[in-house]
Scaffold this motif. Sequence first.
Motif, PDB file in Angstrom:
ATOM      1  N   TYR A   4       0.876  -1.220   0.000  1.00 18.24           N
ATOM      2  CA  TYR A   4      -0.117   0.046   0.065  1.00 18.24           C
ATOM      3  C   TYR A   4       0.988   1.324  -0.068  1.00 18.24           C
ATOM      4  O   TYR A   4       0.459   1.909  -0.766  1.00 18.24           O
ATOM      5  N   GLU A   5       1.793   1.291   0.872  1.00 19.60           N
ATOM      6  CA  GLU A   5       2.710   2.500   0.897  1.00 19.60           C
ATOM      7  C   GLU A   5       3.633   2.444  -0.339  1.00 19.60           C
ATOM      8  O   GLU A   5       3.911   3.751  -0.664  1.00 19.60           O
ATOM      9  N   PHE A   6       3.964   1.616  -0.654  1.00 19.78           N
ATOM     10  CA  PHE A   6       4.923   1.509  -2.158  1.00 19.78           C
ATOM     11  C   PHE A   6       4.263   2.242  -3.006  1.00 19.78           C
ATOM     12  O   PHE A   6       5.001   2.935  -3.789  1.00 19.78           O
ATOM     13  N   LYS A   7       2.993   2.099  -3.075  1.00 19.90           N
ATOM     14  CA  LYS A   7       2.043   2.737  -4.469  1.00 19.90           C
ATOM     15  C   LYS A   7       2.044   4.160  -4.321  1.00 19.90           C
ATOM     16  O   LYS A   7       2.184   4.883  -5.353  1.00 19.90           O
ATOM     17  N   PHE A   8       2.073   4.812  -3.039  1.00 23.58           N
ATOM     18  CA  PHE A   8       1.789   6.297  -2.815  1.00 23.58           C
ATOM     19  C   PHE A   8       3.370   6.804  -3.184  1.00 23.58           C
ATOM     20  O   PHE A   8       3.561   7.955  -3.178  1.00 23.58           O
ATOM     21  N   GLN A   9       4.405   5.987  -3.175  1.00 17.73           N
ATOM     22  CA  GLN A   9       5.889   6.421  -3.473  1.00 17.73           C
ATOM     23  C   GLN A   9       6.111   6.268  -5.109  1.00 17.73           C
ATOM     24  O   GLN A   9       7.167   6.691  -5.583  1.00 17.73           O
ATOM     25  N   GLN A  10       5.136   5.641  -5.638  1.00 16.74           N
ATOM     26  CA  GLN A  10       5.119   5.753  -7.290  1.00 16.74           C
ATOM     27  C   GLN A  10       4.370   6.720  -8.107  1.00 16.74           C
ATOM     28  O   GLN A  10       4.177   6.291  -9.186  1.00 16.74           O
ATOM     29  N   THR A  11       4.335   7.884  -7.609  1.00 18.72           N
ATOM     30  CA  THR A  11       3.269   8.892  -8.264  1.00 18.72           C
ATOM     31  C   THR A  11       4.015   9.475  -9.466  1.00 18.72           C
ATOM     32  O   THR A  11       3.530   9.761 -10.449  1.00 18.72           O
ATOM     33  N   ASP A  12       5.348   9.161  -9.657  1.00 20.78           N
ATOM     34  CA  ASP A  12       6.112   9.679 -10.923  1.00 20.78           C
ATOM     35  C   ASP A  12       5.769   8.530 -12.106  1.00 20.78           C
ATOM     36  O   ASP A  12       5.980   8.962 -13.275  1.00 20.78           O
ATOM     37  N   ARG A  13       5.372   7.332 -11.629  1.00 20.69           N
ATOM     38  CA  ARG A  13       5.220   6.439 -12.554  1.00 20.69           C
ATOM     39  C   ARG A  13       3.681   5.808 -12.813  1.00 20.69           C
ATOM     40  O   ARG A  13       3.219   5.107 -13.501  1.00 20.69           O
ATOM     41  N   LEU A  14       2.868   6.124 -11.829  1.00 28.92           N
ATOM     42  CA  LEU A  14       1.380   5.721 -11.618  1.00 28.92           C
ATOM     43  C   LEU A  14       0.577   6.871 -11.488  1.00 28.92           C
ATOM     44  O   LEU A  14       0.881   8.202 -11.116  1.00 28.92           O
ATOM     45  N   ARG A  15      -0.577   6.713 -12.005  1.00 26.34           N
ATOM     46  CA  ARG A  15      -1.753   7.590 -11.910  1.00 26.34           C
ATOM     47  C   ARG A  15      -2.569   7.124 -10.780  1.00 26.34           C
ATOM     48  O   ARG A  15      -3.026   6.244 -10.755  1.00 26.34           O
ATOM     49  N   LEU A  16      -2.759   7.969  -9.528  1.00 24.44           N
ATOM     50  CA  LEU A  16      -3.167   7.644  -8.596  1.00 24.44           C
ATOM     51  C   LEU A  16      -4.612   8.610  -8.559  1.00 24.44           C
ATOM     52  O   LEU A  16      -4.711   9.629  -8.644  1.00 24.44           O
ATOM     53  N   LEU A  17      -5.811   7.820  -7.944  1.00 25.89           N
ATOM     54  CA  LEU A  17      -6.921   8.425  -7.496  1.00 25.89           C
ATOM     55  C   LEU A  17      -7.256   8.240  -6.095  1.00 25.89           C
ATOM     56  O   LEU A  17      -7.112   6.745  -5.728  1.00 25.89           O
ATOM     57  N   THR A  18      -7.247   9.131  -5.061  1.00 23.83           N
ATOM     58  CA  THR A  18      -7.573   8.761  -3.869  1.00 23.83           C
ATOM     59  C   THR A  18      -8.692   9.462  -3.274  1.00 23.83           C
ATOM     60  O   THR A  18      -9.464  10.276  -3.625  1.00 23.83           O
ATOM     61  N   CYS A  19      -9.096   8.566  -2.027  1.00 21.09           N
ATOM     62  CA  CYS A  19     -10.387   8.991  -1.231  1.00 21.09           C
ATOM     63  C   CYS A  19      -9.913   8.552   0.215  1.00 21.09           C
ATOM     64  O   CYS A  19     -10.274   7.543   0.729  1.00 21.09           O
ATOM     65  N   GLY A  20      -9.546   9.768   0.930  1.00 16.37           N
ATOM     66  CA  GLY A  20      -9.265   9.318   2.229  1.00 16.37           C
ATOM     67  C   GLY A  20      -8.037   8.322   2.490  1.00 16.37           C
ATOM     68  O   GLY A  20      -6.991   8.290   1.554  1.00 16.37           O
TER      69      GLY A  20
END
Length: 287
Positions: A5-21
């Motif tokens: 889970y935390e790893f995905k937040f560190q990949q913002t330069d490579r991934l498109r993230l949509l968050t809700c809380g």
Amino acid sequence: MFNFYEFKFQQTDRLRLLTCGDSMLTFYNCPLENKFADIWSQHNYIIYVVEGRKVWHTAHGAFDLKRGDCVFIRKGATIVEQFFDGSFCLVIFFITDDFIRETLKTKSKPINGEWRHYNPVITINKNETVGLFYSSMLAYFEAKMMPDESLVELKFKELILTVADDPKNEELRSYFCSLLQEPQSVSLQRVMNDNYCFNLKLEAYAQLSNRSLSAFKRDFSKLFGTTPGKWLLEKRLKHSMRLLTSEDKTVSEAAFESGFENTSHFSRAFKERFGISPMAARQQQLV
């Protein structure tokens, strides 16, 4: 073992993230690196495999995920086996227990289900509605503007309510009911029985059971009558004995799949517990 889970937040330069809380949605094209990856997540996640194949190895068996599969993976640890003959791409929703509970409470017709054993990976019936939902989500990753968080929240709720309404998702519906109803002691016991064979720190077990470290140790002692360290060692050693004598695993494989950091530590603990070395136990079975 790293936090998925935390790893995905560190990949913002490579991934498109949509968050809700604390919940998160990402479109993930996984680079091929190691053959096996040890991961864990304090949140459940739903995966839709767009392309490729990976195997999720858990304490209760292996789950082979291929293109078109849609599954709910309960929070906890797993070993992911990767294949190097192609890319792997998925849409992944991280969804907290609290978000699931609050969404289910809004249903006009509550769902029912009996408590039972739940697989760490639960198949979701991919009906036409689910297929259309995932197709609609891809548009948000291709858009130049990020959608409003309130819209993302509605999409998360739509997914939960969609799978909860399908009677073919019997196991998942039953698991959702358990999140609404089961006592904390049952939840703690489930977390430990599902994840004892993974090399997690006590802080991770506490997080998985929604407790502080001190509350986790206190509740664990009340429930199991011993310390987490002693209980984990005993469970892991018994598991390793089964792997060596019933599944013909090598010593290094048994150590790895039982949550030991290295084979030397495993061999010392094994001999102290059973009076023979892991190799001797394996050879006795082969005779």
